[in-house]
Design a protein around this motif. Structure first.
Motif, PDB file in Angstrom:
ATOM      1  N   LEU A  36      38.625  -9.320   4.909  1.00  0.00           N
ATOM      2  CA  LEU A  36      38.894 -10.713   4.568  1.00  0.00           C
ATOM      3  C   LEU A  36      37.980 -11.213   3.459  1.00  0.00           C
ATOM      4  O   LEU A  36      38.388 -12.014   2.610  1.00  0.00           O
ATOM      5  CB  LEU A  36      38.750 -11.592   5.819  1.00  0.00           C
ATOM      6  CG  LEU A  36      39.813 -11.370   6.912  1.00  0.00           C
ATOM      7  CD1 LEU A  36      39.510 -12.224   8.132  1.00  0.00           C
ATOM      8  CD2 LEU A  36      41.214 -11.683   6.383  1.00  0.00           C
ATOM      9  N   TYR A  37      36.736 -10.742   3.441  1.00  0.00           N
ATOM     10  CA  TYR A  37      35.837 -11.090   2.344  1.00  0.00           C
ATOM     11  C   TYR A  37      36.288 -10.397   1.053  1.00  0.00           C
ATOM     12  O   TYR A  37      36.263 -10.988  -0.033  1.00  0.00           O
ATOM     13  CB  TYR A  37      34.400 -10.683   2.669  1.00  0.00           C
ATOM     14  CG  TYR A  37      33.656 -11.708   3.491  1.00  0.00           C
ATOM     15  CD1 TYR A  37      33.339 -12.962   2.966  1.00  0.00           C
ATOM     16  CD2 TYR A  37      33.260 -11.424   4.797  1.00  0.00           C
ATOM     17  CE1 TYR A  37      32.668 -13.902   3.714  1.00  0.00           C
ATOM     18  CE2 TYR A  37      32.576 -12.364   5.551  1.00  0.00           C
ATOM     19  CZ  TYR A  37      32.282 -13.603   5.012  1.00  0.00           C
ATOM     20  OH  TYR A  37      31.612 -14.544   5.752  1.00  0.00           O
ATOM     21  N   ARG A  38      36.731  -9.158   1.189  1.00  0.00           N
ATOM     22  CA  ARG A  38      37.096  -8.387   0.002  1.00  0.00           C
ATOM     23  C   ARG A  38      38.306  -8.994  -0.711  1.00  0.00           C
ATOM     24  O   ARG A  38      38.357  -9.017  -1.939  1.00  0.00           O
ATOM     25  CB  ARG A  38      37.390  -6.934   0.395  1.00  0.00           C
ATOM     26  CG  ARG A  38      37.595  -6.014  -0.799  1.00  0.00           C
ATOM     27  CD  ARG A  38      37.919  -4.591  -0.363  1.00  0.00           C
ATOM     28  NE  ARG A  38      36.802  -3.979   0.351  1.00  0.00           N
ATOM     29  CZ  ARG A  38      36.843  -3.597   1.621  1.00  0.00           C
ATOM     30  NH1 ARG A  38      37.943  -3.780   2.336  1.00  0.00           N
ATOM     31  NH2 ARG A  38      35.800  -3.038   2.170  1.00  0.00           N
ATOM     32  N   ILE A  39      39.274  -9.489   0.038  1.00  0.00           N
ATOM     33  CA  ILE A  39      40.484 -10.035  -0.588  1.00  0.00           C
ATOM     34  C   ILE A  39      40.379 -11.538  -0.846  1.00  0.00           C
ATOM     35  O   ILE A  39      41.309 -12.146  -1.369  1.00  0.00           O
ATOM     36  CB  ILE A  39      41.733  -9.734   0.256  1.00  0.00           C
ATOM     37  CG1 ILE A  39      41.657 -10.434   1.624  1.00  0.00           C
ATOM     38  CG2 ILE A  39      41.919  -8.233   0.423  1.00  0.00           C
ATOM     39  CD1 ILE A  39      42.903 -10.227   2.489  1.00  0.00           C
ATOM     40  N   GLY A  40      39.260 -12.146  -0.479  1.00  0.00           N
ATOM     41  CA  GLY A  40      39.025 -13.541  -0.826  1.00  0.00           C
ATOM     42  C   GLY A  40      39.489 -14.561   0.186  1.00  0.00           C
ATOM     43  O   GLY A  40      39.405 -15.764  -0.076  1.00  0.00           O
ATOM     44  N   VAL A  41      39.958 -14.114   1.353  1.00  0.00           N
ATOM     45  CA  VAL A  41      40.353 -15.070   2.387  1.00  0.00           C
ATOM     46  C   VAL A  41      39.123 -15.806   2.912  1.00  0.00           C
ATOM     47  O   VAL A  41      39.142 -17.025   3.100  1.00  0.00           O
ATOM     48  CB  VAL A  41      41.086 -14.356   3.543  1.00  0.00           C
ATOM     49  CG1 VAL A  41      41.364 -15.336   4.689  1.00  0.00           C
ATOM     50  CG2 VAL A  41      42.395 -13.757   3.037  1.00  0.00           C
ATOM     51  N   GLN A 153      25.023  -6.609   5.915  1.00  0.00           N
ATOM     52  CA  GLN A 153      26.322  -6.951   6.493  1.00  0.00           C
ATOM     53  C   GLN A 153      26.665  -8.439   6.347  1.00  0.00           C
ATOM     54  O   GLN A 153      27.683  -8.885   6.851  1.00  0.00           O
ATOM     55  CB  GLN A 153      26.365  -6.569   7.980  1.00  0.00           C
ATOM     56  CG  GLN A 153      26.407  -5.072   8.239  1.00  0.00           C
ATOM     57  CD  GLN A 153      25.061  -4.391   8.084  1.00  0.00           C
ATOM     58  OE1 GLN A 153      24.031  -4.972   8.414  1.00  0.00           O
ATOM     59  NE2 GLN A 153      25.049  -3.175   7.576  1.00  0.00           N
ATOM     60  N   HIS A 154      25.811  -9.186   5.645  1.00  0.00           N
ATOM     61  CA  HIS A 154      26.080 -10.613   5.428  1.00  0.00           C
ATOM     62  C   HIS A 154      26.947 -10.735   4.173  1.00  0.00           C
ATOM     63  O   HIS A 154      26.480 -11.127   3.098  1.00  0.00           O
ATOM     64  CB  HIS A 154      24.763 -11.377   5.260  1.00  0.00           C
ATOM     65  CG  HIS A 154      24.922 -12.867   5.276  1.00  0.00           C
ATOM     66  ND1 HIS A 154      25.017 -13.603   6.438  1.00  0.00           N
ATOM     67  CD2 HIS A 154      25.008 -13.772   4.271  1.00  0.00           C
ATOM     68  CE1 HIS A 154      25.148 -14.877   6.147  1.00  0.00           C
ATOM     69  NE2 HIS A 154      25.144 -15.015   4.834  1.00  0.00           N
ATOM     70  N   TYR A 155      28.245 -10.435   4.322  1.00  0.00           N
ATOM     71  CA  TYR A 155      29.117 -10.314   3.152  1.00  0.00           C
ATOM     72  C   TYR A 155      29.467 -11.652   2.515  1.00  0.00           C
ATOM     73  O   TYR A 155      30.038 -11.690   1.426  1.00  0.00           O
ATOM     74  CB  TYR A 155      30.382  -9.542   3.521  1.00  0.00           C
ATOM     75  CG  TYR A 155      30.087  -8.077   3.736  1.00  0.00           C
ATOM     76  CD1 TYR A 155      29.692  -7.278   2.665  1.00  0.00           C
ATOM     77  CD2 TYR A 155      30.149  -7.508   5.000  1.00  0.00           C
ATOM     78  CE1 TYR A 155      29.382  -5.946   2.852  1.00  0.00           C
ATOM     79  CE2 TYR A 155      29.855  -6.166   5.188  1.00  0.00           C
ATOM     80  CZ  TYR A 155      29.472  -5.396   4.112  1.00  0.00           C
ATOM     81  OH  TYR A 155      29.159  -4.074   4.291  1.00  0.00           O
TER      82      TYR A 155
END
Length: 328
Positions: A36-41, A153-155
């Motif tokens: 979800l962080y990677r795709i910007g959600v 891990q604090h993305y």
């Protein structure tokens, strides 16, 4: 403590099998969160200056704090004005809070207190890294490089460089994810980091190898340098790998009669030492000493350590920083 001993035994301890379903849930949730962080959600925060994350993929201490100190001092030598942010684990807050040498470990955390004493650079602690950075730059606008002690891990926090620290003695344990093993992320995560470093160990298995070099002994209650403690001593350690400290004392030939292991970040109080004879020396790590100074006796001592790296590590870090460009 049982879990850590089981995680770092060779092979899988059969008593951990009952945790298999929980591990599957943990893996699924971790994968979904990062996706979800990677795709910007889920939104991320990018600081206006470069951010270097120093973290690990396993539970427990690996030597991140000495690495953070070494990177900060190296950055100063290169002309940077570095600062440190940290979650402030074990601290009660309130957050965000600036850390100084007069801060109390129970308020800001033991590792930030130690780093304040060792580096003298601006430090702010908060579980919310964006708040920490905002407060930091408001108080110290000259800062042009931020070192995050932990937070791999604090993305939510965008990072420019990742340095992953591995304990060379314990490695990755049984290789399984939490809670079946010690790993927060899979071993393959190491290939995505910019730099991997290994704390000690008989051979280099994970990137650049470094050693923790003991400095001079110091008294806990006033930080004064002292000669090597003589006479009967006991050793206490509330760190991720207590045996590393106990081995150091053994190699130094100190007369340690007993050793006491506590959980990492244990909140020491005078009651923990009530049963120890007053004439007995108490030996501890610098991180633990930060929590014991207020009630320590004259025969309580700690041993500071510093991370000693190969030149190749610094060359790689310099190359990584040269690739990072920020608008003034």
């Amino acid at each position: 403590m049982f879990w850590q001993r089981a995680w770092y035994r060779s092979g899988l301890d059969f008593r951990l099998i009952i945790l298999w379903p929980l591990m599957i849930v943990f893996i699924a949730l971790s994968w979904l969160r990062r996706a979800l962080y990677r795709i910007g959600v889920l939104p991320t925060y990018r600081a206006p200056v470069p951010v270097v994350i120093i973290g690990n993929i396993s539970v427990g201490g690996t030597g991140k704090t000495p690495v953070t100190e070494a990177v900060v001092k190296w950055a100063q030598q290169q002309g940077y004005s570095p600062a440190i942010i940290s979650r402030g684990y074990g601290g009660q807050g309130p957050f965000p809070q600036q850390v100084t040498t007069k801060s109390q470990a129970e308020v800001v955390g033991d590792e930030p207190k130690l780093l304040a004493q060792r580096t003298g650079v601006p430090i702010v602690v908060s579980p919310n890294r964006e708040q920490a950075i905002t407060t930091l730059l408001q108080n110290a606008p000259q800062v042009n490089l931020i070192i995050s002690d932990d937070g791999l891990q604090h993305y939510r926090l965008a990072r420019d460089i990742e340095i992953v620290v591995i304990d060379g003695e314990r490695g990755l344990g049984n290789g399984w994810r939490l809670p079946l093993g010690p790993l927060r992320e899979p071993k393959q995560r190491l290939t995505q980091a910019d730099i991997v470093v290994q704390n000690g160990g008989a051979e280099s298995l994970y990137g650049w190898r470094f050693s923790l070099q003991p400095d001079s002994w110091r008294r806990v209650n006033d930080h004064q340098e002292v000669s090597v403690p003589q006479g009967a001593s006991i050793a206490v350690a509330g760190i991720g790998n207590p045996q590393r400290f106990f081995n150091t004392l053994q190699q130094a030939g100190l007369a340690v009669t007993e050793t006491y292991e506590y959980a990492d970040h244990h909140p020491f109080s005078a009651a923990d030492f009530a049963s120890i004879a007053p004439a007995t020396n108490i030996l501890m790590t610098e991180k633990d000493a930060a929590k014991c100074q207020a009630f320590a006796q004259d025969n309580w001592f700690y041993l500071p350590v510093s991370a000693n790296f190969e030149d190749g590590f610094w060359q790689q870090l310099q190359t990584c920083l040269q690739k990072v460009s920020y608008k003034e």
